[in-house]
Design a protein around this motif. Structure first.
Motif, PDB file in Angstrom:
ATOM      1  N   LEU A 114       0.835  -1.207   0.000  1.00  7.95           N
ATOM      2  CA  LEU A 114       0.000   0.000   0.000  1.00  7.95           C
ATOM      3  C   LEU A 114       0.869   1.256   0.000  1.00  7.95           C
ATOM      4  N   LEU A 121       0.809   7.394  -6.238  1.00  9.58           N
ATOM      5  CA  LEU A 121      -0.222   8.414  -6.441  1.00  9.58           C
ATOM      6  C   LEU A 121       0.330   9.823  -6.239  1.00  9.58           C
ATOM      7  N   THR A 176      -6.594  12.773  -0.320  1.00  6.59           N
ATOM      8  CA  THR A 176      -6.825  11.356  -0.581  1.00  6.59           C
ATOM      9  C   THR A 176      -7.672  10.778   0.549  1.00  6.59           C
ATOM     10  N   ILE A 178      -9.245   6.998   1.973  1.00  2.00           N
ATOM     11  CA  ILE A 178      -9.324   5.538   1.821  1.00  2.00           C
ATOM     12  C   ILE A 178     -10.608   5.076   2.483  1.00  2.00           C
ATOM     13  N   ASN A 208      -8.345  11.746  -4.947  1.00  2.00           N
ATOM     14  CA  ASN A 208      -8.520  10.298  -5.094  1.00  2.00           C
ATOM     15  C   ASN A 208      -9.233   9.660  -3.918  1.00  2.00           C
ATOM     16  N   ILE A 210      -9.649   5.804  -2.557  1.00  2.00           N
ATOM     17  CA  ILE A 210      -9.234   4.404  -2.728  1.00  2.00           C
ATOM     18  C   ILE A 210     -10.281   3.541  -2.028  1.00  2.00           C
ATOM     19  N   ASP A 226     -12.038   7.820  -8.309  1.00  2.00           N
ATOM     20  CA  ASP A 226     -12.165   6.646  -7.453  1.00  2.00           C
ATOM     21  C   ASP A 226     -11.377   5.453  -8.018  1.00  2.00           C
ATOM     22  N   ILE A 227     -10.673   4.777  -7.136  1.00  8.40           N
ATOM     23  CA  ILE A 227      -9.816   3.673  -7.557  1.00  8.40           C
ATOM     24  C   ILE A 227     -10.055   2.496  -6.616  1.00  8.40           C
ATOM     25  N   TRP A 228     -10.130   1.289  -7.158  1.00  5.62           N
ATOM     26  CA  TRP A 228     -10.219   0.106  -6.288  1.00  5.62           C
ATOM     27  C   TRP A 228      -8.862  -0.167  -5.654  1.00  5.62           C
ATOM     28  N   TRP A 229      -8.891  -0.412  -4.389  1.00  7.10           N
ATOM     29  CA  TRP A 229      -7.674  -0.770  -3.624  1.00  7.10           C
ATOM     30  C   TRP A 229      -6.941  -1.928  -4.315  1.00  7.10           C
ATOM     31  N   ILE A 232      -4.822  -1.043  -7.409  1.00 13.30           N
ATOM     32  CA  ILE A 232      -3.538  -0.324  -7.310  1.00 13.30           C
ATOM     33  C   ILE A 232      -2.575  -0.950  -6.301  1.00 13.30           C
TER      34      ILE A 232
END
Ligand code: PRX
Length: 649
Positions: A114, A121, A176, A178, A208, A210, A226-229, A232
């Motif tokens: 992570l 990022l 950011t 999460i 972002n 996550i 938006d990004i899937w954990w 990435i």
């Protein structure tokens, strides 16, 4: 309190050598430099500090000033090198009963992965990141990854609503976030991603989000943001060198309620805080390497930060993390987990104990709890009957109860019995004596020490390593809130009595802050949420004593003339508070009145509303502008009681 004055025999406890404790305590006060230069060795330092305390700019005390270290290194790398790589760091228990066991090596791998993704990022040392996660393993992973690369994380408890989350994102300046698609609670999905979307509609600046996939239900993902954990982070093998941080570089911001509508961002540093949490866990609970430790708090509160994540990992322990509700699917859930995982130390809250006590002894009796050695509580005063129930029925009369008194701002335990250094005879309801390095005193309004058995305000005369650095972006409020009532001394905001044996009894908040089920909530935050509703003209909020939750929230509102004061409006107000602040803030009772007691200058007299509603003496009412409002409050309460008894009947 008479019941609470029973002194229990010490003989059956762990190290009942109170004189050993007294000796160590004395030394910590008389020779802090010598004491802390030894006790800082509980951690590995990249550069060992040579200066223990810089007190040249009070009350901005700085500990271990020239030291360099990294909390993630201390939680992971040193154990990997030191022979613990195959030891379980966490046993995670899902609400549906599933389990995952993660070793120190497994945690290390995930944290590095992570950390790498966060660096990719573009995040760098000093940047803020908001973590809004349920009780899943990604929560400690996110915390440690942030700590590894020197980000300042701000964890927001997943029970907060969109408004409270937006406020914390804004105040911390995080770019950011999460989060997870959702979390489980009582068998239901809490839609966390949706709450984040609502929060982000109110605040700008987040680049972002996550998203951890936990529940698997459909969520909206905004392109480019938006990004899937899992996309990435992956599960590769990365190594991200731990950033050598200054002892006083910030580690995290944790927002907590104060006496205004604006939450306070307690800012903790790396060195002092880490030394404090590691030592205090050892002193208070005396965990041995093979023990299983269960701190049954949420990671989103300070208890979880300090005693689920940092301290147990620093000490290389194995912890239980439980995902869900303690009464789901049945009221023996906690006892079942203790039996199944042969837990040795349980640390929970008085509200949890009182909740489970209501279900009766039948539930603990269903399980073998004989592995338990030490029990603990935190978050609110524990009443002697709950203490005794816990002691007898859960601890089987064998386990000392470690009643730890502390606060978000203090980083770790301040007043608590010490199972390692030597236990005093315990008195149910008293947190007993200070931890080493803590110098408490009970003062009256004018700053004089009160005699034994007299109630006063708890104050600390000396700085301690775990203390917060300041309030984030608000040095003035830090000085004003904590160091101005008694110049140069830390004011806790709690009432306290020191008895004639020197035991400290914490008696609850002395300010406008509520303690509902161990959660610290500001009355003004709730009043603001109510007043921000278009229908509400005025609001007064206070806490009513409650046998299970300690306090519950009661609100009095004046509805604007254009609206009908009916149950529909009350329901609307409830759901608005739920949405803005979160479910823990929803008032148990909302009463509608035509007017509220006010001073001549127009200030609502919350104290008078509370006294009248609770049938107590209202105190000085000479400044009251309109006495008819007092009858209004009385009438509303009588009506409420009548309706309640009719409903029961
Ligand atoms: O009023 C005290 C109460 O909880 C407050 C701190 O709340 P918070 O910062 O959210 O931290 C909670 C977990 C440490 C205190 O000002 N409190 C906490 N522990 C105790 C307590 N009151 C009595 N006895 C305790 N053991």
């Amino acid at each position: 309190m008479a019941e609470g004055r029973n002194v229990l025999p010490t003989g059956e406890y762990y190290n009942p050598n109170v004189s050993q404790y007294q000796q160590i305590y004395r030394r910590s006060i008389d020779d802090p430099e010598g004491f802390w230069s030894e006790h800082l060795n509980i951690l590995d330092w990249f550069q060992k500090p040579t200066r223990i305390l810089d007190d040249s700019n009070p009350p901005f005390y700085r500990w271990f000033v020239d030291g360099k270290l990294n909390a993630s290194y201390n939680a992971l790398d040193r154990h990997i090198k030191g022979g613990l790589r195959n030891k379980a760091a966490y046993i995670w228990v899902a609400e549906d009963g599933g389990e995952k066991i993660i070793t120190y090596d497994g945690l290390y791998r995930r944290v590095n992965n992570l950390a790498k993704a966060l660096l990719n990022l573009g995040l760098k040392k000093g940047d803020r990141i908001v973590i809004y996660l349920p009780m899943i393993l990604e929560a400690p992973v996110a915390i440690l990854a942030a700590a590894r690369i020197g980000l300042i994380f701000s964890f927001v408890f997943a029970g907060f609503g969109a408004g409270a989350l937006a406020e914390r994102i804004r105040a911390s300046g995080a770019r950011t976030v999460i989060t997870a698609d959702g979390g489980y609670r009582n068998g239901k999905v809490i839609e966390l991603k949706k709450i984040v979307d609502e929060a982000l509609a109110e605040t700008s600046g987040v680049d972002n989000v996550i998203v951890v996939r936990r529940t698997g239900h459909e969520v909206e993902m905004e392109d480019g943001r938006d990004i899937w954990w899992h996309e990435i982070v992956g599960d590769g093998v990365n190594y991200v060198p731990p950033e050598p941080l200054d002892s006083n570089d910030p580690l995290y911001i944790l927002y907590t309620s104060g006496t205004t509508g604006k939450p306070k961002g307690a800012l903790h540093g790396n060195g002092g805080y880490s030394v404090w949490v590691a030592n205090t866990l050892k002193w208070a609970f005396n965990p041995s390497p093979d023990d299983r430790w269960w701190c049954a708090a949420d990671i989103g509160w300070v208890t979880g930060h300090s005693y689920i994540v940092f301290a147990p990992l620093f000490l290389g322990l194995t912890s239980i993390i439980y995902e869900g509700s303690i009464v789901y699917p049945s009221p023996d859930r906690m006892w079942e987990i203790i039996e199944r995982y042969r837990v040795n130390i349980l640390y929970t809250s008085p509200t949890a104990i009182r909740t489970l006590m209501r279900y009766g002894e039948k539930y603990p009796k269903m399980h073998d709890l004989s592995t338990l050695k030490v029990l603990g509580t935190v978050g609110e005063p524990i009443n002697p009957s709950a203490w005794k129930w816990y002691y007898d029925n859960i601890g089987g009369g064998r386990c000392p109860i470690i009643d730890t008194y502390w606060q978000t701002e203090t980083g770790g335990f301040m007043i608590s019995p010490s199972a390692q250094l030597g236990l005093p005879p315990l008195k149910p309801g008293s947190a007993t004596f200070p931890m080493p390095g803590v110098d408490p005193v009970v003062l009256d309004e004018d700053g004089r020490e009160v005699p034994p058995e007299i109630k006063g305000y708890l104050v600390y005369r000396k700085p301690w390593p775990g203390m917060f650095l300041t309030l984030y972006n608000d040095d003035d409020r830090y000085v004003e809130t904590y160091f101005s009532k008694y110049k140069g001394m830390y004011y806790c905001g709690d009432y306290c009595v020191k008895d004639s044996d020197g035991y400290f009894w914490l008696l609850g908040r002395a300010d406008e802050v509520l303690n509902v089920a161990g959660h610290r909530l500001g009355t003004i935050e709730i009043e603001d949420a109510l007043i921000n509703s278009p229908e509400v003209a005025e609001a007064a909020v206070f806490g009513r004593p409650d046998p299970v939750k300690g306090e519950v929230i009661v609100a009095f509102v004046v509805i604007k003339e254009a609206y009908e004061a009916d149950t529909e409006i009350i329901n609307k107000l409830r759901s608005r508070v739920r949405k803005t602040l979160g479910p823990i803030y929803v008032p148990e009772e909302i009463h509608v009145v035509k007017g509220l007691p006010k001073t001549r200058s127009g200030k609502i007299m919350r104290r008078v509303v509370k006294a009248v509603a609770l049938d107590q003496l209202p105190g000085d009412v000479s400044t009251l502008e309109n006495e008819a409002t007092v009858d209004e409050v009385k009438k509303a309460i009588e009506l409420f009681k009548k309706e309640a008894s009719e409903n029961e009947g």
